[in-house]
Design an enzyme around this catalytic site. Structure first.
Site, PDB file in Angstrom:
ATOM      1  N   PRO A   2       0.649  -1.666   0.040  1.00 46.22           N
ATOM      2  CA  PRO A   2       0.235  -0.105   0.108  1.00 46.22           C
ATOM      3  C   PRO A   2       0.892   1.577  -0.228  1.00 46.22           C
ATOM      4  O   PRO A   2       1.378   1.305   1.012  1.00 46.22           O
ATOM      5  CB  PRO A   2      -1.144   0.437   0.983  1.00 46.22           C
ATOM      6  N   GLU A   3       0.477   2.232  -1.231  1.00 49.44           N
ATOM      7  CA  GLU A   3       0.993   3.489  -1.217  1.00 49.44           C
ATOM      8  C   GLU A   3       0.407   4.444  -0.053  1.00 49.44           C
ATOM      9  O   GLU A   3      -1.004   3.891   0.360  1.00 49.44           O
ATOM     10  CB  GLU A   3       1.688   3.772  -2.744  1.00 49.44           C
TER      11      GLU A   3
END
Length: 274
Positions: A2-3
């Site tokens: 996840p960014e």
């Protein structure tokens, strides 16, 4: 992994569901995930209330009363889900915060995610030690400072962006996308970028991440925000598009390794300098 857009989407979902709730208990099947000690966490947070949830880069920050902050990093495959109180933990569920009528469960197939409990007044020094760059907004992400840092470095631009010191929140997906939008080859050395390229990269990072937040992030492989999928994956131009035509010029997108990371780019639009 996840960014920033995915983490921000998770933050917004959690904010709606758990802020204001008193903590009735915390359980763990893998207590080592709490780097500051599970027993201390359990003892300290019992009876406390979650007063807010904020974010710094890819880190979630649970605001616990006035004095405590619980910092959560999802790493590669961490995720949260809400469940009824009596739902048994599944194979990859490792931590659970119990409320009056539900529980917040943290699951992580690879067990790379972390929790850390710190005092509120330690928050600034915590992130200074992490050497995390500014948030990707026009207000915080100064283009001139960005330019000066790039001019002083011979690092390849993609690995340098992934370090988080120039600007926070970028991971493999959005670095590939930002470099495509600004027509920069991922192996170009940072100090070889001209002012136009730096300007376009700076703005592409901000606008790309803001768009991804609006669309709920990119639901690729294991990511979802409390069970809800994002839509940004439908807007990606190069990431995961190897051997498909570039939407700008028609050349087939290539995939190579840069700094040990799978990297997607257009060999016609993104010419390597130097």
């Amino acid at each position: 992994m996840p960014e920033l857009p995915e983490v921000e989407t998770v933050r917004r979902g959690l904010e709606k569901e758990v802020v204001g709730l008193p903590i009735r208990g915390i359980e763990a099947t893998y207590p080592r995930m709490v780097l500051t000690g599970f027993e201390q966490l359990q003892k300290t947070l019992q009876g406390q209330t979650i007063t807010g949830i904020s974010r710094r880069g890819k880190y979630l920050i649970f605001e616990i009363g006035e004095h405590w902050r619980l910092i959560s990093h999802l790493r590669m495959e961490g995720k949260y889900r809400l469940a009824v109180l009596d739902e048994p933990l599944r194979k990859h569920d490792h931590l659970s915060i119990k409320f009056d009528d539900k529980q917040l469960i943290y699951s992580d197939v690879r067990k790379f995610g972390t929790w850390e409990l710190i005092l509120t007044d330690q928050l600034v020094s915590y992130f200074l030690q992490k050497k995390i760059g500014p948030e990707p907004t026009y207000e915080a992400f100064d283009e001139e400072i960005f330019r000066e840092k790039l001019k002083k470095s011979t690092k390849k631009i993609k690995p340098y962006l992934l370090e988080q010191s120039l600007v926070t929140g970028l991971g493999n997906i959005y670095v590939d996308e930002a470099l495509w939008y600004s027509k920069i080859h991922p192996e170009t050395r940072a100090n070889l970028l001209d002012d136009r390229s730096v300007h376009e990269l700076h703005d592409a990072i901000i606008e790309l991440l803001q768009k991804a937040v609006r669309l709920g992030g990119s639901s690729i492989r294991t990511y979802s925000a409390l069970g809800t999928t994002g839509k940004m994956q439908d807007e990606l131009q190069v990431y995961g598009k190897a051997e498909t035509p570039c939407s700008r010029c028609g050349t087939k997108i290539q995939k190579i390794k840069v700094g040990g990371r799978g990297t997607h780019f257009c060999p016609t639009c993104q010419i390597k300098i130097g």
